[in-house]
Design a protein around this motif. Structure first.
Motif, PDB file in Angstrom:
ATOM      1  N   ASP A 444      38.495   8.382   1.653  1.00  0.00           N
ATOM      2  CA  ASP A 444      37.592   6.760   1.523  1.00  0.00           C
ATOM      3  C   ASP A 444      36.731   6.663   1.919  1.00  0.00           C
ATOM      4  N   ALA A 445      36.237   8.061   3.437  1.00  0.00           N
ATOM      5  CA  ALA A 445      35.399   8.127   4.134  1.00  0.00           C
ATOM      6  C   ALA A 445      33.208   7.971   3.177  1.00  0.00           C
ATOM      7  N   GLN A 446      32.637   7.646   3.834  1.00  0.00           N
ATOM      8  CA  GLN A 446      31.463   7.666   2.663  1.00  0.00           C
ATOM      9  C   GLN A 446      30.096   7.781   3.739  1.00  0.00           C
ATOM     10  N   LEU A 447      28.752   8.778   2.570  1.00  0.00           N
ATOM     11  CA  LEU A 447      28.068   8.971   3.036  1.00  0.00           C
ATOM     12  C   LEU A 447      27.759   8.225   4.808  1.00  0.00           C
ATOM     13  N   MET A 448      27.920   6.647   4.370  1.00  0.00           N
ATOM     14  CA  MET A 448      27.040   5.764   5.827  1.00  0.00           C
ATOM     15  C   MET A 448      27.858   5.477   6.444  1.00  0.00           C
ATOM     16  N   ASP A 449      28.337   6.630   6.559  1.00  0.00           N
ATOM     17  CA  ASP A 449      30.093   6.491   7.770  1.00  0.00           C
ATOM     18  C   ASP A 449      29.608   7.850   9.056  1.00  0.00           C
ATOM     19  N   ILE A 450      28.811   8.030   8.789  1.00  0.00           N
ATOM     20  CA  ILE A 450      28.357   9.942   9.328  1.00  0.00           C
ATOM     21  C   ILE A 450      27.515   9.031  10.628  1.00  0.00           C
ATOM     22  N   ALA A 451      26.661   8.147  10.272  1.00  0.00           N
ATOM     23  CA  ALA A 451      26.085   7.572  12.086  1.00  0.00           C
ATOM     24  C   ALA A 451      26.635   6.790  12.867  1.00  0.00           C
ATOM     25  N   PRO A 452      27.598   6.063  11.998  1.00  0.00           N
ATOM     26  CA  PRO A 452      28.519   4.853  13.176  1.00  0.00           C
ATOM     27  C   PRO A 452      29.253   6.641  13.770  1.00  0.00           C
ATOM     28  N   THR A 453      29.935   7.279  13.181  1.00  0.00           N
ATOM     29  CA  THR A 453      30.243   8.019  13.953  1.00  0.00           C
ATOM     30  C   THR A 453      30.307   9.208  14.706  1.00  0.00           C
ATOM     31  N   VAL A 454      28.574  10.109  14.272  1.00  0.00           N
ATOM     32  CA  VAL A 454      28.410  10.525  15.607  1.00  0.00           C
ATOM     33  C   VAL A 454      27.927   9.580  16.640  1.00  0.00           C
ATOM     34  N   LEU A 455      27.110   8.428  16.302  1.00  0.00           N
ATOM     35  CA  LEU A 455      27.059   7.467  18.240  1.00  0.00           C
ATOM     36  C   LEU A 455      28.605   7.253  18.965  1.00  0.00           C
ATOM     37  N   SER A 456      29.576   6.905  17.650  1.00  0.00           N
ATOM     38  CA  SER A 456      30.758   6.683  18.535  1.00  0.00           C
ATOM     39  C   SER A 456      31.099   7.981  19.756  1.00  0.00           C
ATOM     40  N   ILE A 457      31.672   8.581  19.503  1.00  0.00           N
ATOM     41  CA  ILE A 457      31.289  10.415  19.494  1.00  0.00           C
ATOM     42  C   ILE A 457      30.647   9.884  20.957  1.00  0.00           C
ATOM     43  N   MET A 458      29.672   9.565  20.858  1.00  0.00           N
ATOM     44  CA  MET A 458      28.428  10.114  21.756  1.00  0.00           C
ATOM     45  C   MET A 458      28.629   9.141  22.933  1.00  0.00           C
ATOM     46  N   GLY A 459      29.284   7.438  22.441  1.00  0.00           N
ATOM     47  CA  GLY A 459      29.880   7.412  23.435  1.00  0.00           C
ATOM     48  C   GLY A 459      28.505   5.770  23.340  1.00  0.00           C
ATOM     49  N   GLN A 460      27.541   5.401  22.925  1.00  0.00           N
ATOM     50  CA  GLN A 460      27.215   4.271  22.066  1.00  0.00           C
ATOM     51  C   GLN A 460      27.636   3.376  21.084  1.00  0.00           C
ATOM     52  N   LYS A 461      26.553   2.550  21.313  1.00  0.00           N
ATOM     53  CA  LYS A 461      27.162   1.555  20.575  1.00  0.00           C
ATOM     54  C   LYS A 461      26.894   1.252  19.155  1.00  0.00           C
ATOM     55  N   VAL A 462      27.997   1.054  18.310  1.00  0.00           N
ATOM     56  CA  VAL A 462      27.223   1.075  16.976  1.00  0.00           C
ATOM     57  C   VAL A 462      26.904   0.017  16.442  1.00  0.00           C
ATOM     58  N   PRO A 463      24.918  -0.095  16.127  1.00  0.00           N
ATOM     59  CA  PRO A 463      24.818  -1.589  15.866  1.00  0.00           C
ATOM     60  C   PRO A 463      25.457  -2.195  14.693  1.00  0.00           C
ATOM     61  N   SER A 464      24.693  -3.251  14.449  1.00  0.00           N
ATOM     62  CA  SER A 464      26.076  -4.231  14.024  1.00  0.00           C
ATOM     63  C   SER A 464      25.371  -3.995  12.809  1.00  0.00           C
ATOM     64  N   ASP A 465      24.444  -3.760  12.190  1.00  0.00           N
ATOM     65  CA  ASP A 465      23.675  -3.558  10.971  1.00  0.00           C
ATOM     66  C   ASP A 465      24.178  -2.189   9.790  1.00  0.00           C
ATOM     67  N   MET A 466      25.118  -1.456  10.953  1.00  0.00           N
ATOM     68  CA  MET A 466      25.330  -0.549  10.048  1.00  0.00           C
ATOM     69  C   MET A 466      26.128  -0.095   8.807  1.00  0.00           C
ATOM     70  N   GLN A 467      26.115   0.489   8.208  1.00  0.00           N
ATOM     71  CA  GLN A 467      27.273  -0.576   6.817  1.00  0.00           C
ATOM     72  C   GLN A 467      28.474   0.245   6.907  1.00  0.00           C
ATOM     73  N   GLY A 468      28.192   1.329   7.206  1.00  0.00           N
ATOM     74  CA  GLY A 468      29.212   1.925   7.405  1.00  0.00           C
ATOM     75  C   GLY A 468      30.064   1.785   8.516  1.00  0.00           C
ATOM     76  N   LYS A 469      31.176   2.243   8.738  1.00  0.00           N
ATOM     77  CA  LYS A 469      32.634   2.634   9.597  1.00  0.00           C
ATOM     78  C   LYS A 469      32.911   3.823  10.834  1.00  0.00           C
ATOM     79  N   VAL A 470      33.084   3.882  11.613  1.00  0.00           N
ATOM     80  CA  VAL A 470      33.709   4.824  12.622  1.00  0.00           C
ATOM     81  C   VAL A 470      34.549   6.185  11.516  1.00  0.00           C
ATOM     82  N   ILE A 471      34.984   7.208  11.366  1.00  0.00           N
ATOM     83  CA  ILE A 471      35.542   7.875  10.747  1.00  0.00           C
ATOM     84  C   ILE A 471      36.322   8.326  11.981  1.00  0.00           C
ATOM     85  N   SER A 472      38.251   7.964  12.014  1.00  0.00           N
ATOM     86  CA  SER A 472      38.533   8.244  12.883  1.00  0.00           C
ATOM     87  C   SER A 472      40.490   8.910  12.662  1.00  0.00           C
TER      88      SER A 472
END
Ligand SMILES: [Zn+2]
Length: 472
Positions: A444-472
């Motif tokens: 169930d991973a989807q394209l829009m999960d990639i940006a929040p996943t990368v930002l999360s790995i890099m220690g960045q806050k995931v913006p609330s308007d991103m439509q995906g979730k962090v893959i873990s």
């Protein structure tokens, strides 16, 4: 937290992304897994899975949807070519300047982190970032300003004087010439990746390999035993597999150069599947009474839809070709000569959806067409989407816009030889040294999960308007 700790955290937040345009999960995870030791190693040391693409599952908008975590409706483009307004002809091309939402590197730039971005779709014309960017396909040529900063261009041309952004005419029968061009392009781009890795500091590094898409479209029927054109023992039987092996070897070289704190992500924007044929969308609309011409099309005289003279006073719908079908309605007070009363709009759409889903192959078997209304698949809608988005035969059939056929099925491609369509699922493989998962498949991973996943790995806050979730 003291300054030293902040510095330590910052210095370890690195992500290296290899984008493989059109790479298919079945090929990488199953069919050729044993031939691809480096990709397999990444899978075995991390997590991987299918990645549901954007709707529609095509390069533009898919990469930008992945990198912004916004759907195509929010982005406001639904393919390369989009209606500029509600007139019948005016179109715009979704170049990089049409991307108004922030991509991963825009967030990182603000946080003071450096990015190197090489050949990512929709990056031309180039825009500033904290780091370096070399634009991707749709860049006109090396005379264009294809780098940020501008001074980087000279360096790139000293490494690769004939740098190329894409192959020419990948829909061709001259397979040897094309295969040669695909390798030449890829090697030049890989040399530039090597140069950038060695010479420029980065926290986020991303390169997209466009050759995977080109080789799929041109060589699919040589390798897929289920394709109607497949012939056992043909000379290009292993062309696609060999190219995957070539890329895998390069990935191995890069992995050896990365420090052990760097996370590695392999992603594709959509997958690939055989193309069984084309559904001539305008032939179908015409033969079903939704589309009228001033002069009726002649069988055997193939003409592009743009060449046809349409009788708008009687026309309710028209369509366009591509890997997916786009259907537009001629609505009163919306289109210049609209005839569908606005209150009838939903009824006509629903009626068309039912009829489109009932389309069969020439043998009379239903092909499993799926149809989407933009408001059902997008969070919001900007600019002008098609009124209906159509996956003919669940993307085993492409959409053909031209006229002059003997019915609405065709096995010839009006834009040139092409034996592969896009599949709805691309892939991802994520090997994060700080979070080892070991060979775990994620559903169930989807394209829009990639940006929040990368930002999360890099220690960045995931913006609330991103439509995906962090893959873990
Ligand atoms: Zn693509």
């Amino acid at each position: 937290m003291n300054i030293l700790n902040i510095f330590k955290r910052k210095s370890s937040r690195k992500v290296f992304v290899i984008g493989l345009d059109c790479a298919d999960p079945k090929l990488v995870f199953e069919k050729w897994k044993d031939d691809l030791p480096n990709l397999r190693h990444l899978m075995e040391s991390g997590i991987y899975g299918k990645l549901k693409s954007a709707t529609p599952a095509i390069t533009v908008p898919a990469w930008s949807s992945m990198l912004t975590s916004k759907d195509p409706g929010v982005l406001g483009f639904y393919g390369f070519r989009n209606r500029a307004d509600y007139s019948y002809e005016k179109m715009t091309i979704a170049m990089g300047d049409k991307v108004r939402e922030k991509r991963i590197w825009n967030y990182l730039s603000k946080a003071g982190l450096k990015s190197t971005v090489i050949c990512v779709p929709q990056t031309y014309p180039v825009r500033p970032l904290n780091g370096h960017l070399i634009s991707g396909f749709l860049t006109p040529n090396i005379k264009s300003d294809f780098t940020y900063p501008f001074s980087l261009k000279k360096e790139i041309l000293s490494v690769e004087p004939d740098f190329v952004f894409d192959v020419k005419d990948f829909r061709t029968d001259d397979k040897d010439r094309l295969l040669d061009q695909i390798y030449t392009m890829t090697k030049k781009q890989f040399n530039v990746v090597d140069y950038m890795l060695k010479n420029k500091p980065w926290n986020f590094f991303m390169h997209v390999v466009m050759g995977v898409d080109r080789i799929h479209h041109a060589f699919w029927h040589f390798t897929d035993t289920e394709h109607f054109r497949y012939e056992a023992g043909n000379q290009y039987e292993n062309a696609i597999r060999d190219y995957y092996i070539f890329i895998d070897q390069k990935i191995g070289e890069w992995l050896n150069q990365l420090d052990k704190h760097t996370s590695v992500l392999v992603v594709s924007d959509h997958g690939a599947k055989r193309m069984d044929g084309g559904i001539c969308i305008n032939e179908w609309l015409w033969r079903n009474g939704y589309l009228h011409f001033k002069n009726n099309p002649k069988k055997g005289q193939i003409r592009s839809f743009d060449e046809m003279e349409i009788d708008w006073s009687k026309t309710k719908a028209w369509g366009s070709g591509g890997y997916y079908g786009r259907l537009f309605l001629n609505v009163k007070d919306r289109e210049p000569n609209g005839i569908i009363p606005p209150e009838e709009y939903e009824n006509v759409r629903d009626e068309l959806i039912e009829k489109l889903k009932a389309i069969t192959n020439p043998e009379g078997e239903n092909i499993g067409t799926r149809v989407f209304k933009p408001q059902d698949v997008y969070k919001s809608i900007n600019n002008i989407p098609p009124d209906l988005i159509i996956y003919f035969g669940d993307l085993l059939w492409r959409s053909v816009g031209s006229m002059g056929y003997d019915g609405w099925h065709t096995y010839e491609n009006d834009t040139g030889p092409d034996s592969c369509n896009h599949a709805e699922h691309g892939l991802f493989i994520l090997s994060d040294p700080k979070n080892k998962k070991h060979n775990r498949m994620i559903e169930d991973a989807q394209l829009m999960d990639i940006a929040p996943t990368v930002l999360s790995i890099m220690g960045q806050k995931v913006p609330s308007d991103m439509q995906g979730k962090v893959i873990s």
